[in-house]
Design a protein around this motif. Structure first.
Motif, PDB file in Angstrom:
ATOM      1  N   ALA A  12       1.453  97.438  51.698  1.00  0.00           N
ATOM      2  CA  ALA A  12       2.824  97.304  51.175  1.00  0.00           C
ATOM      3  C   ALA A  12       3.098  95.936  50.573  1.00  0.00           C
ATOM      4  CB  ALA A  12       3.842  97.597  52.284  1.00  0.00           C
ATOM      5  N   GLY A  13       2.176  94.974  50.772  1.00  0.00           N
ATOM      6  CA  GLY A  13       2.368  93.676  50.144  1.00  0.00           C
ATOM      7  C   GLY A  13       2.414  92.486  51.079  1.00  0.00           C
ATOM      8  N   LYS A  14       1.920  92.621  52.294  1.00  0.00           N
ATOM      9  CA  LYS A  14       1.965  91.514  53.252  1.00  0.00           C
ATOM     10  C   LYS A  14       1.129  90.326  52.767  1.00  0.00           C
ATOM     11  CE  LYS A  14       0.560  93.728  56.885  1.00  0.00           C
ATOM     12  NZ  LYS A  14       0.341  95.060  56.272  1.00  0.00           N
ATOM     13  N   THR A  15      -0.036  90.614  52.194  1.00  0.00           N
ATOM     14  CA  THR A  15      -0.895  89.529  51.702  1.00  0.00           C
ATOM     15  C   THR A  15      -0.198  88.747  50.596  1.00  0.00           C
ATOM     16  OG1 THR A  15      -2.911  90.772  52.244  1.00  0.00           O
ATOM     17  CG2 THR A  15      -3.118  88.970  50.656  1.00  0.00           C
ATOM     18  N   THR A  16       0.424  89.460  49.672  1.00  0.00           N
ATOM     19  CA  THR A  16       1.170  88.803  48.593  1.00  0.00           C
ATOM     20  C   THR A  16       2.324  87.987  49.149  1.00  0.00           C
ATOM     21  OG1 THR A  16       0.632  90.582  47.036  1.00  0.00           O
ATOM     22  CG2 THR A  16       2.504  89.174  46.480  1.00  0.00           C
ATOM     23  N   ALA A  17       2.993  88.525  50.161  1.00  0.00           N
ATOM     24  CA  ALA A  17       4.111  87.813  50.784  1.00  0.00           C
ATOM     25  C   ALA A  17       3.643  86.511  51.424  1.00  0.00           C
ATOM     26  CB  ALA A  17       4.785  88.704  51.826  1.00  0.00           C
ATOM     27  N   MET A  18       2.525  86.574  52.135  1.00  0.00           N
ATOM     28  CA  MET A  18       2.013  85.372  52.797  1.00  0.00           C
ATOM     29  C   MET A  18       1.587  84.318  51.779  1.00  0.00           C
ATOM     30  SD  MET A  18       2.280  85.620  56.089  1.00  0.00           S
ATOM     31  CE  MET A  18       1.046  84.567  56.857  1.00  0.00           C
ATOM     32  N   LYS A  19       0.931  84.743  50.694  1.00  0.00           N
ATOM     33  CA  LYS A  19       0.509  83.799  49.663  1.00  0.00           C
ATOM     34  C   LYS A  19       1.720  83.163  48.979  1.00  0.00           C
ATOM     35  CE  LYS A  19      -3.971  85.890  48.569  1.00  0.00           C
ATOM     36  NZ  LYS A  19      -4.768  86.609  47.529  1.00  0.00           N
ATOM     37  N   THR A  20       2.760  83.966  48.770  1.00  0.00           N
ATOM     38  CA  THR A  20       3.972  83.458  48.124  1.00  0.00           C
ATOM     39  C   THR A  20       4.669  82.438  49.013  1.00  0.00           C
ATOM     40  OG1 THR A  20       4.271  85.575  46.958  1.00  0.00           O
ATOM     41  CG2 THR A  20       6.183  84.117  47.097  1.00  0.00           C
ATOM     42  N   LEU A  21       4.753  82.726  50.300  1.00  0.00           N
ATOM     43  CA  LEU A  21       5.387  81.797  51.237  1.00  0.00           C
ATOM     44  C   LEU A  21       4.568  80.522  51.367  1.00  0.00           C
ATOM     45  CD1 LEU A  21       6.597  84.270  54.018  1.00  0.00           C
ATOM     46  CD2 LEU A  21       7.992  83.093  52.310  1.00  0.00           C
ATOM     47  N   GLU A  22       3.247  80.670  51.346  1.00  0.00           N
ATOM     48  CA  GLU A  22       2.392  79.483  51.419  1.00  0.00           C
ATOM     49  C   GLU A  22       2.615  78.592  50.197  1.00  0.00           C
ATOM     50  OE1 GLU A  22      -2.177  78.444  52.701  1.00  0.00           O
ATOM     51  OE2 GLU A  22      -1.833  80.269  51.528  1.00  0.00           O
ATOM     52  N   ASP A  23       2.738  79.206  49.022  1.00  0.00           N
ATOM     53  CA  ASP A  23       3.010  78.448  47.802  1.00  0.00           C
ATOM     54  C   ASP A  23       4.374  77.765  47.861  1.00  0.00           C
ATOM     55  OD1 ASP A  23       0.584  79.199  46.754  1.00  0.00           O
ATOM     56  OD2 ASP A  23       1.395  80.843  45.542  1.00  0.00           O
ATOM     57  N   ALA A  24       5.283  78.352  48.647  1.00  0.00           N
ATOM     58  CA  ALA A  24       6.630  77.789  48.779  1.00  0.00           C
ATOM     59  C   ALA A  24       6.698  76.696  49.846  1.00  0.00           C
ATOM     60  CB  ALA A  24       7.630  78.899  49.111  1.00  0.00           C
ATOM     61  N   GLY A  25       5.533  76.361  50.444  1.00  0.00           N
ATOM     62  CA  GLY A  25       5.497  75.271  51.415  1.00  0.00           C
ATOM     63  C   GLY A  25       5.495  75.690  52.869  1.00  0.00           C
ATOM     64  N   TYR A  26       5.410  76.990  53.135  1.00  0.00           N
ATOM     65  CA  TYR A  26       5.359  77.468  54.518  1.00  0.00           C
ATOM     66  C   TYR A  26       3.948  77.276  55.078  1.00  0.00           C
ATOM     67  CZ  TYR A  26       9.936  79.775  54.490  1.00  0.00           C
ATOM     68  OH  TYR A  26      11.288  80.039  54.457  1.00  0.00           O
ATOM     69  N   PHE A  27       3.877  76.942  56.363  1.00  0.00           N
ATOM     70  CA  PHE A  27       2.585  76.890  57.055  1.00  0.00           C
ATOM     71  C   PHE A  27       2.292  78.318  57.495  1.00  0.00           C
ATOM     72  CE2 PHE A  27      -0.210  76.475  60.686  1.00  0.00           C
ATOM     73  CZ  PHE A  27      -1.101  75.495  60.280  1.00  0.00           C
ATOM     74  N   CYS A  28       1.251  78.926  56.943  1.00  0.00           N
ATOM     75  CA  CYS A  28       1.000  80.354  57.146  1.00  0.00           C
ATOM     76  C   CYS A  28      -0.245  80.623  57.983  1.00  0.00           C
ATOM     77  CB  CYS A  28       0.858  81.058  55.795  1.00  0.00           C
ATOM     78  SG  CYS A  28       2.340  80.982  54.771  1.00  0.00           S
ATOM     79  N   VAL A  29      -0.119  81.597  58.888  1.00  0.00           N
ATOM     80  CA  VAL A  29      -1.247  82.033  59.717  1.00  0.00           C
ATOM     81  C   VAL A  29      -1.316  83.550  59.645  1.00  0.00           C
ATOM     82  CG1 VAL A  29      -2.289  82.078  61.996  1.00  0.00           C
ATOM     83  CG2 VAL A  29      -0.954  80.082  61.283  1.00  0.00           C
ATOM     84  N   ASN A  53       8.576  74.808  57.827  1.00  0.00           N
ATOM     85  CA  ASN A  53       8.712  76.269  57.873  1.00  0.00           C
ATOM     86  C   ASN A  53       7.369  76.909  58.198  1.00  0.00           C
ATOM     87  OD1 ASN A  53      11.543  76.508  57.010  1.00  0.00           O
ATOM     88  ND2 ASN A  53      10.805  75.689  55.066  1.00  0.00           N
ATOM     89  N   VAL A  54       7.434  78.014  58.934  1.00  0.00           N
ATOM     90  CA  VAL A  54       6.222  78.693  59.393  1.00  0.00           C
ATOM     91  C   VAL A  54       6.318  80.183  59.090  1.00  0.00           C
ATOM     92  CG1 VAL A  54       4.985  79.433  61.463  1.00  0.00           C
ATOM     93  CG2 VAL A  54       5.647  77.047  61.211  1.00  0.00           C
ATOM     94  N   ALA A  55       5.198  80.789  58.724  1.00  0.00           N
ATOM     95  CA  ALA A  55       5.124  82.233  58.542  1.00  0.00           C
ATOM     96  C   ALA A  55       3.840  82.752  59.170  1.00  0.00           C
ATOM     97  CB  ALA A  55       5.166  82.604  57.060  1.00  0.00           C
ATOM     98  N   ILE A  56       3.956  83.782  59.987  1.00  0.00           N
ATOM     99  CA  ILE A  56       2.778  84.410  60.574  1.00  0.00           C
ATOM    100  C   ILE A  56       2.811  85.900  60.239  1.00  0.00           C
ATOM    101  CG2 ILE A  56       2.700  82.746  62.467  1.00  0.00           C
ATOM    102  CD1 ILE A  56       3.800  84.972  64.294  1.00  0.00           C
ATOM    103  N   SER A  57       1.651  86.492  60.088  1.00  0.00           N
ATOM    104  CA  SER A  57       1.610  87.936  59.834  1.00  0.00           C
ATOM    105  C   SER A  57       1.128  88.661  61.078  1.00  0.00           C
ATOM    106  CB  SER A  57       0.692  88.256  58.646  1.00  0.00           C
ATOM    107  OG  SER A  57      -0.657  88.055  58.989  1.00  0.00           O
ATOM    108  N   VAL A  58       1.791  89.756  61.366  1.00  0.00           N
ATOM    109  CA  VAL A  58       1.438  90.602  62.507  1.00  0.00           C
ATOM    110  C   VAL A  58       1.459  92.043  62.010  1.00  0.00           C
ATOM    111  CG1 VAL A  58       2.125  91.417  64.780  1.00  0.00           C
ATOM    112  CG2 VAL A  58       2.475  89.018  64.160  1.00  0.00           C
TER     113      VAL A  58
END
Length: 292
Positions: A12-29, A53-58
């Motif tokens: 559904a787009g989780k990978t794209t979401a994580m890459k977008t947030l990372e580009d926006a300065g989020y620390f992504c895991v 800011n932090v973003a994690i995918s589950v």
């Protein structure tokens, strides 16, 4: 600090979401084990760490541990760790198409099994997360740039988000009614610029066509009543669990009247807190057909 948990349907787009947030300065895991989420929150909220800011995918890759997510989130709340859940949604038909195009198997499909079976099983297992989501983005009809724009509005610009996407689509009846329509409105009762040879090459994006269509009693009156109907329906659709609405407005060729009215509806609904998109499906087909 914003602590965002990105989850939802596979494909559904989780990978794209994580890459977008990372580009926006989020620390992504990506794919952080459920057992480590609370500990990760403790570290992220530590003032000495200085993470903005932090973003994690589950997701379903967590396996049986996914059932522990609710307890984990409740524990975080009790300890004062604030979080937001972004849930990625998409129709079964579109997900099947995406998996076939990428030649990937669904994580829950048995070897050589049907993709749709894995999708249905996944919906059952992660439904409880969707119920708790702060934001639901349905990517069924979203272009990648539109999807990224929605993420930017929510997690960068901090704009209010209504968890509801409205697509206004103009079309021509002679090319068929859009299959994904929720509401279909026929505007062939309005004056048709097609019969004026000087106006025929123009479209509903041109002011002269807009004036031609709207400078009659029926145009503005219809528009007011139609907007009133749509505004009544939207909260009731949301109450029934829908997170997107496709309003298709048609005339004969999808070039003049439908484009004009679609633009007017789009302009009025833009004032709402919902995400509103516009798409003129058949606006250029008349010229293509004539060349053939």
């Amino acid at each position: 600090m914003r602590f965002v948990i990105v989850t939802g349907m596979s494909g559904a787009g989780k990978t794209t979401a994580m890459k977008t947030l990372e580009d926006a300065g989020y620390f992504c895991v990506d794919n952080l084990p459920i057992q480590l989420i609370k500990r990760f929150a403790e570290i992220a909220y530590d003032e000495q760490i200085q993470v903005d800011n932090v973003a994690i995918s589950v997701d379903i890759r967590s396996g049986r541990a996914l059932s522990q997510l609710n307890a984990c989130l409740n524990d975080m709340k009790e300890n004062g760790y604030q979080y937001e859940i972004l849930f990625m949604e998409c129709s079964d038909e579109k997900l099947v198409k995406r998996f076939k195009e990428t030649r990937r198997n669904h994580p829950l499909s048995a070897k050589n099994g049907r993709i749709i079976d894995g999708i249905k099983k996944e919906r059952e297992l992660i439904g409880f997360i969707k119920d708790e989501a702060d934001y639901i983005i349905d990517t069924t009809n979203l272009l990648v740039r539109e999807f990224k724009s929605e993420l930017d509005k929510i997690f960068v610009q901090n704009m209010e988000y209504g968890n509801f996407i409205i697509t206004i689509m103009s079309f021509g009846f002679k090319y068929g009614i859009p299959r994904d329509s929720d509401i279909v409105q026929d505007v062939r009762f309005l004056p048709n610029p097609y019969y004026d040879e000087e106006l025929r090459p123009l479209t509903g994006n041109d002011k002269v066509i807009q004036d031609y269509v709207m400078n009659c009693k029926e145009g503005p009156e219809f528009l007011d009543k139609f907007i009133d109907l749509v505004q009544f329906l939207i909260p009731n659709y949301i109450k029934e669990g829908k997170n997107q609405l496709v309003i298709s407005i048609g005339c004969t060729g999808g070039k003049h009247r439908s484009v004009t009215i679609a633009n007017e509806v789009y302009n009025r609904l833009q004032k709402s807190t919902y995400t509103v998109r516009i798409y003129h499906r058949d606006i250029g087909k008349d010229a293509v057909v004539k060349k053939l």
